[in-house]
Every structure is written in structure tokens, then in C-alpha cells.
Design a protein around this motif. Sequence first.
Motif, PDB file in Angstrom:
ATOM      1  N   VAL A 327       8.095 -14.774   9.513  1.00  0.00           N
ATOM      2  CA  VAL A 327       7.944 -13.795   8.431  1.00  0.00           C
ATOM      3  C   VAL A 327       8.494 -12.444   8.881  1.00  0.00           C
ATOM      4  O   VAL A 327       8.139 -11.945   9.951  1.00  0.00           O
ATOM      5  N   HIS A 328       9.378 -11.890   8.068  1.00  0.00           N
ATOM      6  CA  HIS A 328       9.875 -10.529   8.305  1.00  0.00           C
ATOM      7  C   HIS A 328       9.127  -9.599   7.341  1.00  0.00           C
ATOM      8  O   HIS A 328       9.383  -9.590   6.141  1.00  0.00           O
ATOM      9  N   LEU A 329       8.184  -8.847   7.888  1.00  0.00           N
ATOM     10  CA  LEU A 329       7.343  -7.944   7.086  1.00  0.00           C
ATOM     11  C   LEU A 329       7.856  -6.526   7.237  1.00  0.00           C
ATOM     12  O   LEU A 329       8.061  -6.045   8.363  1.00  0.00           O
ATOM     13  N   TYR A 330       8.045  -5.824   6.119  1.00  0.00           N
ATOM     14  CA  TYR A 330       8.581  -4.469   6.189  1.00  0.00           C
ATOM     15  C   TYR A 330       8.068  -3.638   5.011  1.00  0.00           C
ATOM     16  O   TYR A 330       7.682  -4.174   3.961  1.00  0.00           O
ATOM     17  N   ALA A 331       8.049  -2.312   5.217  1.00  0.00           N
ATOM     18  CA  ALA A 331       7.679  -1.400   4.129  1.00  0.00           C
ATOM     19  C   ALA A 331       8.859  -1.300   3.169  1.00  0.00           C
ATOM     20  O   ALA A 331       9.967  -0.927   3.573  1.00  0.00           O
ATOM     21  N   SER A 332       8.626  -1.623   1.916  1.00  0.00           N
ATOM     22  CA  SER A 332       9.707  -1.574   0.934  1.00  0.00           C
ATOM     23  C   SER A 332       9.925  -0.162   0.399  1.00  0.00           C
ATOM     24  O   SER A 332      11.027   0.185  -0.040  1.00  0.00           O
ATOM     25  N   LYS A 333       8.873   0.635   0.419  1.00  0.00           N
ATOM     26  CA  LYS A 333       8.945   2.045   0.059  1.00  0.00           C
ATOM     27  C   LYS A 333       8.054   2.833   1.019  1.00  0.00           C
ATOM     28  O   LYS A 333       7.392   2.243   1.867  1.00  0.00           O
ATOM     29  N   THR A 334       8.039   4.137   0.865  1.00  0.00           N
ATOM     30  CA  THR A 334       7.246   4.973   1.759  1.00  0.00           C
ATOM     31  C   THR A 334       5.752   4.762   1.523  1.00  0.00           C
ATOM     32  O   THR A 334       5.270   4.921   0.401  1.00  0.00           O
ATOM     33  N   PRO A 335       5.001   4.411   2.559  1.00  0.00           N
ATOM     34  CA  PRO A 335       3.539   4.403   2.424  1.00  0.00           C
ATOM     35  C   PRO A 335       3.059   5.824   2.119  1.00  0.00           C
ATOM     36  O   PRO A 335       3.533   6.789   2.724  1.00  0.00           O
ATOM     37  N   LEU A 336       2.135   5.959   1.211  1.00  0.00           N
ATOM     38  CA  LEU A 336       1.687   7.284   0.780  1.00  0.00           C
ATOM     39  C   LEU A 336       0.210   7.474   1.072  1.00  0.00           C
ATOM     40  O   LEU A 336      -0.624   6.615   0.754  1.00  0.00           O
ATOM     41  N   PHE A 337      -0.092   8.636   1.661  1.00  0.00           N
ATOM     42  CA  PHE A 337      -1.463   9.022   1.959  1.00  0.00           C
ATOM     43  C   PHE A 337      -1.912  10.060   0.932  1.00  0.00           C
ATOM     44  O   PHE A 337      -1.138  10.937   0.537  1.00  0.00           O
ATOM     45  N   SER A 338      -3.170   9.980   0.554  1.00  0.00           N
ATOM     46  CA  SER A 338      -3.753  11.007  -0.305  1.00  0.00           C
ATOM     47  C   SER A 338      -5.142  11.344   0.213  1.00  0.00           C
ATOM     48  O   SER A 338      -5.881  10.465   0.677  1.00  0.00           O
ATOM     49  N   PHE A 339      -5.468  12.633   0.166  1.00  0.00           N
ATOM     50  CA  PHE A 339      -6.751  13.120   0.660  1.00  0.00           C
ATOM     51  C   PHE A 339      -7.630  13.540  -0.507  1.00  0.00           C
ATOM     52  O   PHE A 339      -7.174  14.237  -1.426  1.00  0.00           O
ATOM     53  N   SER A 340      -8.865  13.107  -0.473  1.00  0.00           N
ATOM     54  CA  SER A 340      -9.875  13.590  -1.405  1.00  0.00           C
ATOM     55  C   SER A 340     -11.105  13.948  -0.594  1.00  0.00           C
ATOM     56  O   SER A 340     -11.093  13.831   0.638  1.00  0.00           O
ATOM     57  N   SER A 341     -12.151  14.386  -1.232  1.00  0.00           N
ATOM     58  CA  SER A 341     -13.317  14.872  -0.511  1.00  0.00           C
ATOM     59  C   SER A 341     -13.842  13.829   0.473  1.00  0.00           C
ATOM     60  O   SER A 341     -14.373  12.784   0.077  1.00  0.00           O
ATOM     61  N   GLU A 342     -13.636  14.119   1.773  1.00  0.00           N
ATOM     62  CA  GLU A 342     -14.104  13.281   2.885  1.00  0.00           C
ATOM     63  C   GLU A 342     -13.514  11.871   2.872  1.00  0.00           C
ATOM     64  O   GLU A 342     -14.061  10.967   3.505  1.00  0.00           O
ATOM     65  N   ASN A 343     -12.392  11.668   2.204  1.00  0.00           N
ATOM     66  CA  ASN A 343     -11.842  10.324   2.095  1.00  0.00           C
ATOM     67  C   ASN A 343     -10.318  10.347   2.203  1.00  0.00           C
ATOM     68  O   ASN A 343      -9.659  11.281   1.733  1.00  0.00           O
ATOM     69  N   ILE A 344      -9.763   9.310   2.832  1.00  0.00           N
ATOM     70  CA  ILE A 344      -8.317   9.145   2.949  1.00  0.00           C
ATOM     71  C   ILE A 344      -7.936   7.842   2.257  1.00  0.00           C
ATOM     72  O   ILE A 344      -8.462   6.775   2.591  1.00  0.00           O
ATOM     73  N   ASP A 345      -7.042   7.918   1.302  1.00  0.00           N
ATOM     74  CA  ASP A 345      -6.529   6.725   0.626  1.00  0.00           C
ATOM     75  C   ASP A 345      -5.084   6.499   1.047  1.00  0.00           C
ATOM     76  O   ASP A 345      -4.294   7.454   1.164  1.00  0.00           O
ATOM     77  N   VAL A 346      -4.737   5.236   1.264  1.00  0.00           N
ATOM     78  CA  VAL A 346      -3.388   4.871   1.683  1.00  0.00           C
ATOM     79  C   VAL A 346      -2.871   3.769   0.764  1.00  0.00           C
ATOM     80  O   VAL A 346      -3.540   2.742   0.579  1.00  0.00           O
ATOM     81  N   TYR A 347      -1.700   3.998   0.202  1.00  0.00           N
ATOM     82  CA  TYR A 347      -1.026   2.982  -0.604  1.00  0.00           C
ATOM     83  C   TYR A 347       0.181   2.473   0.173  1.00  0.00           C
ATOM     84  O   TYR A 347       1.040   3.253   0.600  1.00  0.00           O
ATOM     85  N   VAL A 348       0.228   1.148   0.389  1.00  0.00           N
ATOM     86  CA  VAL A 348       1.287   0.558   1.212  1.00  0.00           C
ATOM     87  C   VAL A 348       2.080  -0.438   0.373  1.00  0.00           C
ATOM     88  O   VAL A 348       1.602  -1.547   0.098  1.00  0.00           O
ATOM     89  N   PRO A 349       3.299  -0.086  -0.046  1.00  0.00           N
ATOM     90  CA  PRO A 349       4.194  -1.051  -0.702  1.00  0.00           C
ATOM     91  C   PRO A 349       5.031  -1.765   0.359  1.00  0.00           C
ATOM     92  O   PRO A 349       5.679  -1.132   1.184  1.00  0.00           O
ATOM     93  N   ALA A 350       4.985  -3.090   0.358  1.00  0.00           N
ATOM     94  CA  ALA A 350       5.682  -3.833   1.409  1.00  0.00           C
ATOM     95  C   ALA A 350       6.305  -5.087   0.820  1.00  0.00           C
ATOM     96  O   ALA A 350       6.090  -5.445  -0.352  1.00  0.00           O
ATOM     97  N   ALA A 351       7.083  -5.743   1.645  1.00  0.00           N
ATOM     98  CA  ALA A 351       7.686  -7.024   1.274  1.00  0.00           C
ATOM     99  C   ALA A 351       7.668  -7.925   2.492  1.00  0.00           C
ATOM    100  O   ALA A 351       7.736  -7.456   3.633  1.00  0.00           O
ATOM    101  N   ALA A 352       7.556  -9.216   2.237  1.00  0.00           N
ATOM    102  CA  ALA A 352       7.536 -10.205   3.320  1.00  0.00           C
ATOM    103  C   ALA A 352       8.555 -11.288   3.010  1.00  0.00           C
ATOM    104  O   ALA A 352       8.435 -12.005   2.003  1.00  0.00           O
TER     105      ALA A 352
END
Length: 476
Positions: A327-352
Motif C-alpha cells: 500500500v502506498h499511503l500519501y496525503a492527497s491534500k494539505t492536512p489542516l489543523f484548527s484550534f478551538s477552546s482547549e481543543n485541536i482538530d485535525v482533518y487529514v485527506p489522504a489516498a491509498a
Amino acid sequence: MQLVIFFLMILTHTYADYPALKAVLSEKGLRDVSQMMAVWMQSKLKSIKIPEFRGEKDIGIGTVDYVFSNMQVGQCSMSGPSIEFVKGTGVSVEISQLSLAIKGRWATKFGIIHDGGSFDLAVYNIKIQTLLELGDDAGRLSITTISCSNDIGGVHIQFYGGASILFQPFVKHFSGEISGIIHMKICPAIQQAISELDMNLQKKPVNIPMDQYIYLSILLTSSPAVTDQSFELDIKGEFYSNSSPSEPPFSASKFDFQYAENYMLSLAASEFLINSAAYAYLSSEVLQINIKDNMIPKSFPIHLNTSQFGALIPQLRTLYPNMEIQVHLYASKTPLFSFSSENIDVYVPAAAKFSVVKPDGMLVPLFRLDVAGSFSGSALIDNKHLTGAFKMKNLTLTLGSSEIGDFKTAGLEQMVVIAVNMFVLPKLNDYLKTGFLLPTLQSFSLINSKLLIKNGFMVIFTDVEDSWIVSMTTKV
């Protein structure tokens, strides 16, 4: 001065409209800096090399030529220094009651009489006042001397050796001469030191390598903001790829924060800083990995071969019976981080991309799965380490393309969710539990640090410790 350089090394700049980094030195920080400076100055003064100086003095009965050489500072004491913010300008520095005990050699010529020996020179109650402007020179922090004044309380000389007793009655004449020379040299020496510091600041590299893939650009976006209680630097933080530097398809957003008066330093970074790093790694083609079956723990129920995958994709058993899958796993677009009150959210678009491995090692493409994963986590500072933990919020798989025909992805999606929860996240969280050691620069380190996550940015409130200063204080 060292702390100014420390600030410069952790700041950055880009073409975006708003700064992604902010650094604020508080009044408490300035007071602590003055205490550091007192220890540092006393150490430096003891090791300073004083150039010889010579002159002549008419003592009423003739002219005495003299030279003082091999001078070394044996002891020094001082009150302060006192450093204060000057609104809209920079800082004022006042050193009072500085006293130096200097040993050296002397030589005189009075007519045909030559004499020499050693001496003890005490210069006491020196007072120095200087005003320094902190500015922006083409994106680099600049420092210049606006004004400087000094006063010397007195000078006392005791001669030893030779026929010095003949000249001791005229010490008051030498004292006045030496006092004048020292008075004239102090401010030019300070101005020269500040000028050299500024030149060094302008020579500092503006692209700081992070690793072999990306670097951080460090130019100021505007002149420092100095109030009567703080010193603030607004910086544009952006990472770039070494191999293909380019601007990301997103920009920094405006953010404001309240610095902490009870900490020396407040450092704030917006989402843009982290996301630009992710984009830089994506541009460097780093966010990819080839996964082989020997990389999967033996305890995991599913392995990369067509026999087991055949339960989910029946045509695999027919087309490629009992063969290994890669399996060749790679990020298809930029992973994006977002900060909210005391929390970190990460969105990871990828392809395998799945391929079968033929006996001769050749890869035969099978299909591509598009992956969309979202995760949430938290971060804190524990014992000088930045630590954290993450959990999965959602993960979906869709069939992007296929060389073996259509098939349903629900079973694969369930398998990947199990793999991430059982293997990937535990490994990641074990690593994050130990965390990353907070950065240091030369002998400086961050202590008593506190991390807060706000909407759109995170901020670290911290004190700064100089291990060299601590060791010197302990010795004293």
C-alpha cells in the motif's frame, strides 16, 4: 542583548497579511532580564581586556609622561542595572554605583627620571544612562543608541614598586586625568557595542532550517510595539519546502491575545503556522509511506495478502491468488489543523494505492482508496515537554479508481478504523505522552511554562532561564 537575539531566533515572516506569531516581553520579564544582566555584566567585566593608555600631565614643576598597561579587573560591584520600557521607543538602561578594582602596570618619565611598577586603581560610583531604540530594519530587529551619559564618582590610585613614593603626592593630578579619560571612553564604547550588536542582528540568517525538508523564514512584519509595560513583536510565521518553496492556498487570519503579566514571555501562534508546515511537508513529498506486510504487527487480524483481502474483495482471490499486497499511503491534500477552546482538530485527506507484489517484485496496480479522516486532541506542557493525545472523530473510505472492477468499501473502511484505533493512535499517543522537549537557544530554556489553546491560536506563557547565569549565580 542575548535575550533580544533569543526573541529574533524564534520569530518569522511571510507575504500574508496578518502575523502568525506574536511575542510579548512583560514588565516582569524586563525585571528578570535586568537581574540576569547584572550577573552577566559582572562576569564580563572581570574578563574584559582593557587597552593601555598613555598621556602626559603638567604637575607644575614639569611634565610627567605616563603609561598604564596590563590592566585587569579584579573585582566589580554594581547596583542594578535598571531597565525600563520607553513607550514608542525602546528601553532605557541605567547602571548606578558601579565600582571597579583594577590591577595593572605603570611607567612614568619625568625628565631623565624613569620609573615603573604596579598599581591598584579603584573607579567607584560610576553611573551610566542610555536610551536604546528598538526598530525594524527591512524585516530584521534593529537596535540603536539614542542617547548616552555617564558620571564617575571618583578614582583612587595606589602605586607600588620603583620610586613610586616620589610620585604619590601627585596622584590627584593623575586621578583627574584618568577619570576624564574613562569618562570620555564609556559612552563611545557602549555605542560601539550596540552598533556591533545591531550589525550581528542584520547578519542573522532569515531562513532557519527545521530539518532536511523544510525551513522557517524569520523576518519581522512591522516595527516592535513598545508600551510602558511591554515589548511586542508581530511576526508572520510560515514554513517553506526546501525543494519547492511556494505559498499555500490559504492565508493567515487576524488574531489578538492578552499577554500574561506574571510571566516573562508570552508566545502565541495561529493555525497558519502549523498548517504552513503541513503544506511545506506536502510540497516536499514527505507525507507518504509504503506499507508492507512485514510492517504490520503479527497480532493484527488482517494482513496484506490477497487471501485475506479476498474476503472483502472477492475478485482478488481469482485474479491474484495468495499474493502479497503493498500500500502506498500519501496525503492527497494539505492536512489542516484548527484550534478551538482547549481543543485541536485535525482533518487529514489522504489516498491509498493498493498494488499486488508479483514474485519478481514487480507491482501491479489494483485500486485507489480516498480517505477522509478527522481527529481531535489536546496538548499541554508537562515538565518542559509539550505533550498531547488524539482520538478519532470520523473516517470514511471511497473508491477513487480501480483496475479490478467495482467493489464495496464498507468492510475495508471498518478494517481501517480498527487498524487506526488499535495500532496507529496508540503508537502516536505513546509518543506524544513523552512529548517534545521545549526548544532552547544557546543557554536559554523555557521554564514554568503553561499552554492554552484558544479559538484560532495557541499561546504559551513562560519564564526564561539562562543556565549559564544560574551557574554563575550559584558560584557567587
